[in-house]
Enzyme design. Structure first.
Site, PDB file in Angstrom:
ATOM      1  N   SER A 115       4.007  46.144  36.552  1.00  5.17           N
ATOM      2  CA  SER A 115       4.433  46.027  37.944  1.00  5.17           C
ATOM      3  C   SER A 115       3.313  45.532  38.841  1.00  5.17           C
ATOM      4  O   SER A 115       2.150  45.858  38.632  1.00  5.17           O
ATOM      5  CB  SER A 115       4.915  47.378  38.470  1.00  5.17           C
ATOM      6  OG  SER A 115       5.286  47.247  39.829  1.00  5.17           O
ATOM      7  N   LYS A 163       9.603  51.912  33.662  1.00  7.07           N
ATOM      8  CA  LYS A 163       9.559  50.739  34.551  1.00  7.07           C
ATOM      9  C   LYS A 163      10.929  50.493  35.192  1.00  7.07           C
ATOM     10  O   LYS A 163      11.022  50.120  36.368  1.00  7.07           O
ATOM     11  CB  LYS A 163       9.085  49.500  33.779  1.00  7.07           C
ATOM     12  CG  LYS A 163       9.081  48.208  34.608  1.00  7.07           C
ATOM     13  CD  LYS A 163       8.197  48.328  35.813  1.00  7.07           C
ATOM     14  CE  LYS A 163       7.959  47.075  36.627  1.00  7.07           C
ATOM     15  NZ  LYS A 163       8.973  46.117  36.829  1.00  7.07           N
ATOM     16  N   GLU A 191      12.108  51.443  43.680  1.00  3.16           N
ATOM     17  CA  GLU A 191      11.739  50.260  44.497  1.00  3.16           C
ATOM     18  C   GLU A 191      12.954  49.782  45.308  1.00  3.16           C
ATOM     19  O   GLU A 191      12.839  49.518  46.513  1.00  3.16           O
ATOM     20  CB  GLU A 191      11.238  49.176  43.538  1.00  3.16           C
ATOM     21  CG  GLU A 191      11.045  47.794  44.116  1.00  3.16           C
ATOM     22  CD  GLU A 191      10.707  46.780  43.003  1.00  3.16           C
ATOM     23  OE1 GLU A 191       9.753  47.000  42.246  1.00  3.16           O
ATOM     24  OE2 GLU A 191      11.413  45.748  42.899  1.00  3.16           O
TER      25      GLU A 191
HETATM   26  C1  6PG Z   1       7.519  44.839  39.902  1.00  2.00           C
HETATM   27  C2  6PG Z   1       8.922  44.400  40.260  1.00  2.00           C
HETATM   28  C3  6PG Z   1       9.424  43.282  39.428  1.00  2.00           C
HETATM   29  C4  6PG Z   1      10.867  42.875  39.745  1.00  2.00           C
HETATM   30  C5  6PG Z   1      11.080  42.378  41.124  1.00  2.00           C
HETATM   31  C6  6PG Z   1      12.417  41.727  41.386  1.00  2.00           C
HETATM   32  O1  6PG Z   1       7.391  46.029  39.635  1.00  2.00           O
HETATM   33  O2  6PG Z   1       6.597  44.038  39.894  1.00  2.00           O
HETATM   34  O3  6PG Z   1       9.793  45.480  40.103  1.00  2.00           O
HETATM   35  O4  6PG Z   1       9.357  43.695  38.080  1.00  2.00           O
HETATM   36  O5  6PG Z   1      11.208  41.889  38.877  1.00  2.00           O
HETATM   37  O6  6PG Z   1      10.909  43.403  42.027  1.00  2.00           O
HETATM   38  O7  6PG Z   1      13.506  42.552  41.115  1.00  2.00           O
HETATM   39  P1  6PG Z   1      14.934  42.158  41.679  1.00  2.00           P
HETATM   40  O8  6PG Z   1      15.072  40.656  41.526  1.00  2.00           O
HETATM   41  O9  6PG Z   1      15.950  42.867  40.863  1.00  2.00           O
HETATM   42  O10 6PG Z   1      14.927  42.553  43.116  1.00  2.00           O
END
Ligand code: 6PG
Length: 471
Positions: free
Chosen positions: A132, A186, A193
């Site tokens: 992440s 994750k 998130e």
């Molecule tokens: C991270 C994010 C990443 C994720 C984006 C987009 O931890 O760096 O979670 O892994 O791909 O946030 O997610 P969405 O396109 O579903 O909003």
């Protein structure tokens, strides 16, 4: 190539994430070799890396594998789904016993379990490692959530610890558990998130519609919040977003962005799996639903014309801002509480043996949901390893108790004003329901038994009962 001249770490998929991650590996003194079918990406990496003895790359899989020291450590940063299986199958003929494949993408956890079993049969190790922090994180220090074979972790640990984000000198990576533990964690990280993003945007809506704050004021408010107990990556970037001018020269960029949010699926998976486990995560559910409602833009525009909307009642700006801060703090706690509750349950269900204190610890830097609050969350789980829900921790009772009355006032103000706050109101009703010793579900049990003889339990005696209702 002589074993001693070989590269320490291999990376498949030289897109933005892959290129940034491999450069980070090389910056930390490990020789790294990349692989991608796209010649331009291979050339771009070699150019950016500068010295091919430190960072090299190839479009040919045999060259790539042969360049790596054994046991090979090969990380995949490719799109989740079929591509991961294809890459694994292409790699297998070139690998040797005990080589390690690490999937750094957002793969669905059951796919990781299947891949791990498949590779184990062939004498190979597999890690599902959530990474992440986006592109910047990959380059400068992400939070890494690896799960898989414990014995093989010792091989990848030095690289992961070197490249991971550091919080007060401690690397934001730890072995989380067997099988798909890393991908699962994750996935739930992403669910949280989604919840936090939804909550942040609802508060923005309230401040602009009811408080009439302009983008400069919104910047100030979020920026100030980021200096206090709401300190977090998402609040920080939100403050920055309000300042960004439109690159087409039309005021602030945020006002020009279409209000239809996309999603790649990890939030939805979190909700779906929480339903399977029977753990309520309504703030995450509603965040997913809101992305779906947002996508129905044309329908929303038509429906908006059919109904009147109340005008928000006058409210003191400072009072609104203060209540909004409390509401965001309260609801962030609910989002973490729900996600961590899901992790606690999944840990038992899938045998991950997760340590939630360690998870909070490695989320303190590098990842998208990093926040000051994680320090307290870590403390809560360190004090009580068996803690299921954060709301049961004395550390959080105090924080929630001190804010909830203003959250009630704000939710009711927003409802009266016709400003949708589904995440915030949901966080509040989740809190009210989770902390209620009496819920009206006795009536549901009566209804079930009435129409379908589904039976019920009693409060005053043991056993399973059925009644011929109305007889
Ligand atoms: C991270 C994010 C990443 C994720 C984006 C987009 O931890 O760096 O979670 O892994 O791909 O946030 O997610 P969405 O396109 O579903 O909003």
């Amino acid at each position: 190539m002589e074993q001693q001249n070989r590269y320490d770490f291999g990376l498949v998929g030289l897109g933005v994430m892959g290129r940034n991650f491999i450069l980070n590996v090389a910056d930390n003194g490990f020789k790294a070799f990349g692989y991608d079918l796209d010649e331009e990406k291979v050339a771009a990496l070699k150019k950016e890396g500068g010295d091919t003895e430190k960072v090299n790359a190839a479009t040919d899989i045999a060259t790539f594998v042969a360049a790596l020291a054994t046991p090979r450590k090969i990380m995949l940063l490719v799109p989740a789904g079929k591509v991961v299986d294809i890459v694994i199958d292409n790699l297998i003929p070139h690998l040797s016993k005990d080589d390690i494949i690490i999937d750094g993408g957002n793969s669905f956890f059951t796919d990781t379990d299947r891949r791990e079993a498949y590779l184990k049969e062939k004498g190979l190790h597999f890690f599902g490692a959530g990474v992440s922090g986006g592109a910047k994180g990959a380059r400068k220090g992400p939070s890494i959530m690896p799960g898989g074979s414990k014995s093989a972790y010792a091989e990848v640990q030095p690289v992961f610890e070197a490249v991971a984000a550091k919080f007060k000198g401690e690397p934001c990576v730890a072995y989380l558990g067997p099988k798909s533990a890393g991908n699962y964690v994750k996935m739930v990280h992403n669910g949280i998130e989604y919840g936090m993003m939804q909550l942040t945007s609802e508060i923005y809506d309230l401040l602009r519609k009811a408080g009439k704050l302009d983008n400069d004021e919104l910047h100030e408010v979020y920026n100030t919040w980021n200096q206090g107990r709401l300190q977090s990556f998402l609040v920080e970037i939100t403050a920055e977003i309000f300042k960004q001018d439109d690159d087409k020269g039309n005021g602030r960029l945020v006002d020009k962005i279409l209000d239809k949010a996309k999603q790649k699926g990890t939030g939805k998976w979190t909700s779906q799996n929480a339903m399977d486990l029977g753990i309520p995560v309504p703030t995450i559910d509603i965040a997913v639903s809101m992305r779906e409602i947002s996508a129905l833009k044309e329908e929303r525009v038509l429906a908006d014309k059919l109904y009147d909307r109340p005008t928000p009642a006058a409210i003191d700006k400072n009072e609104l801002i203060n209540k909004a801060e409390e509401a965001l703090f309260f609801s962030f706690i609910m989002a973490y509480a729900q996600g961590l509750h899901q992790l606690a349950d999944a840990s038992n269900e899938y045998g991950y043996d997760l340590d939630l204190g360690v998870i909070a610890k490695i989320w303190r830097a590098g990842c998208i949901i990093r926040a000051g609050l994680l320090e307290d969350i870590m403390e809560a789980y360190n004090r009580d390893r068996k803690l299921g829900n954060l709301l049961a921790s004395p550390i959080f009772v105090e924080k929630v108790q001190a804010t909830v009355s203003r959250v009630r006032a704000l939710v009711s103000y927003a409802a009266q004003s016709g400003i949708p706050m589904p995440g915030l109101s949901n966080a509040l009703t989740y809190f009210d329901a989770y902390t209620s010793s009496h819920l009206p579900l006795n009536l549901i049990q009566a209804q079930r038994d009435h129409f379908g003889s589904h039976t019920y339990e009693r409060v005053d005696m043991e056993g399973i009962f059925h009644t011929e209702w109305g007889a």
